[in-house]
Design an enzyme around this catalytic site. Structure first.
Site, PDB file in Angstrom:
ATOM      1  CG  PHE A 186      12.703  10.104  24.166  1.00  0.00           C
ATOM      2  CD1 PHE A 186      11.711  11.059  24.077  1.00  0.00           C
ATOM      3  CD2 PHE A 186      12.358   8.824  24.570  1.00  0.00           C
ATOM      4  CE1 PHE A 186      10.390  10.747  24.361  1.00  0.00           C
ATOM      5  CE2 PHE A 186      11.057   8.495  24.869  1.00  0.00           C
ATOM      6  CZ  PHE A 186      10.064   9.461  24.764  1.00  0.00           C
ATOM      7  CB  SER A 232      17.281   5.180  20.929  1.00  0.00           C
ATOM      8  OG  SER A 232      17.498   5.451  22.303  1.00  0.00           O
ATOM      9  CG  PHE A 233      14.606   6.058  14.671  1.00  0.00           C
ATOM     10  CD1 PHE A 233      14.044   4.813  14.456  1.00  0.00           C
ATOM     11  CD2 PHE A 233      14.833   6.880  13.582  1.00  0.00           C
ATOM     12  CE1 PHE A 233      13.711   4.392  13.175  1.00  0.00           C
ATOM     13  CE2 PHE A 233      14.522   6.470  12.305  1.00  0.00           C
ATOM     14  CZ  PHE A 233      13.954   5.224  12.092  1.00  0.00           C
ATOM     15  CD  GLU A 234      16.109  10.412  15.812  1.00  0.00           C
ATOM     16  OE1 GLU A 234      14.966  10.501  15.327  1.00  0.00           O
ATOM     17  OE2 GLU A 234      16.332  10.099  17.008  1.00  0.00           O
ATOM     18  CB  VAL A 292      14.236   1.945  23.742  1.00  0.00           C
ATOM     19  CG1 VAL A 292      12.860   1.782  23.116  1.00  0.00           C
ATOM     20  CG2 VAL A 292      15.181   2.641  22.777  1.00  0.00           C
ATOM     21  CB  THR A 333       1.878   1.371  21.052  1.00  0.00           C
ATOM     22  OG1 THR A 333       3.072   2.162  21.146  1.00  0.00           O
ATOM     23  CG2 THR A 333       0.696   2.179  21.590  1.00  0.00           C
ATOM     24  CG  HIS A 342       7.056   4.002  19.293  1.00  0.00           C
ATOM     25  ND1 HIS A 342       7.266   4.482  18.019  1.00  0.00           N
ATOM     26  CD2 HIS A 342       7.895   4.713  20.099  1.00  0.00           C
ATOM     27  CE1 HIS A 342       8.188   5.433  18.044  1.00  0.00           C
ATOM     28  NE2 HIS A 342       8.587   5.591  19.294  1.00  0.00           N
ATOM     29  NE  ARG A 367      18.920  -3.963  33.199  1.00  0.00           N
ATOM     30  CZ  ARG A 367      18.091  -4.402  34.150  1.00  0.00           C
ATOM     31  NH1 ARG A 367      17.470  -3.528  34.936  1.00  0.00           N
ATOM     32  NH2 ARG A 367      17.881  -5.692  34.320  1.00  0.00           N
TER      33      ARG A 367
END
Length: 213
Positions: A88, A122-124, A147, A152, A154, A193
């Site tokens: 992502f 990034s969650f995984e 991220v 929202t 999230h 970055r």
């Protein structure tokens, strides 16, 4: 003496070295003359500074024809690294990965000693990083993701989960898991970055892994 001064002025005007005859008196009342040659003033101030800058410019330009070798006194040859990368926001994570790989190359890490694992987001990252660490095949795991804040909440959930996941992966596996997940307010910050004005955080992540081992 007036004639000498006149001759001196004429010589200076013509940019030549003037010669002044100075009469000398001895005790016997005889007179003789001593010829003194004045050197013209050398370049000074801005003239010399400008010439020096031109010389430096020419010298620096010649560096293009010189073979240059880069490297480091620290070597990571023989060490194995795993890299977990979030797909992502790949426009950001791919340059981060390239920066990490380039840094490893500078520290003599061979390509066959690096394994790259892509995950959806990034969650995984934390889950996969822990599994890689527990395999005991790697000296360190790099965790790379991005991220970006939206409209929202999230963003907060994913950013916090990514940070805690990487921390837990390192603690549970006993292998250093280096946090390289960008958490930015917008895409411009992230790109800066990832090789932009703020450097490459992927390269910094790889450097951290090399230094701590």
């Amino acid at each position: 003496m007036a004639a000498a001064a006149s001759s001196c002025s004429s010589s200076i005007a013509n940019n030549r070295s003037p010669i002044i005859s100075v009469p000398l008196r001895h005790q016997q009342s005889s007179s003789t003359s001593l010829s003194v040659q004045l050197q013209p003033p050398k370049e000074s101030g801005f003239g010399i500074l400008w010439k020096r800058k031109e010389d430096e410019k020419g010298w620096l330009g010649s560096l293009a024809a010189v073979r240059q070798l880069t490297g480091s006194l620290t070597t990571a040859e023989g060490l194995r690294f795993g890299i977990v990368v979030a797909r992502f926001n790949e426009i950001v994570t791919k340059p981060l990965l390239e920066g990490a790989l380039d840094t490893f190359k500078k520290y003599s890490v061979k390509e066959e000693d690096i394994d790259v694992v892509w995950v959806p987001g990034s969650f995984e990252i934390g889950l996969v990083a822990e599994k890689l660490g527990k395999s005991r095949k790697y000296q360190a795991i790099l965790c790379i993701g991005a991220v970006i804040r939206g409209d929202t909440s999230h963003y907060d959930a994913v950013a916090n989960s990514a940070a805690s996941g990487v921390l837990s992966a390192g603690l549970n596996s006993g292998v250093p898991c280096i946090f390289g997940v960008l958490t930015c307010d917008d895409m411009e910050q992230a790109l800066n970055r990832a090789g932009g004005n703020s450097g490459n955080k992927g390269a910094e992540t790889a450097l951290t892994a090399v230094i701590i081992l």
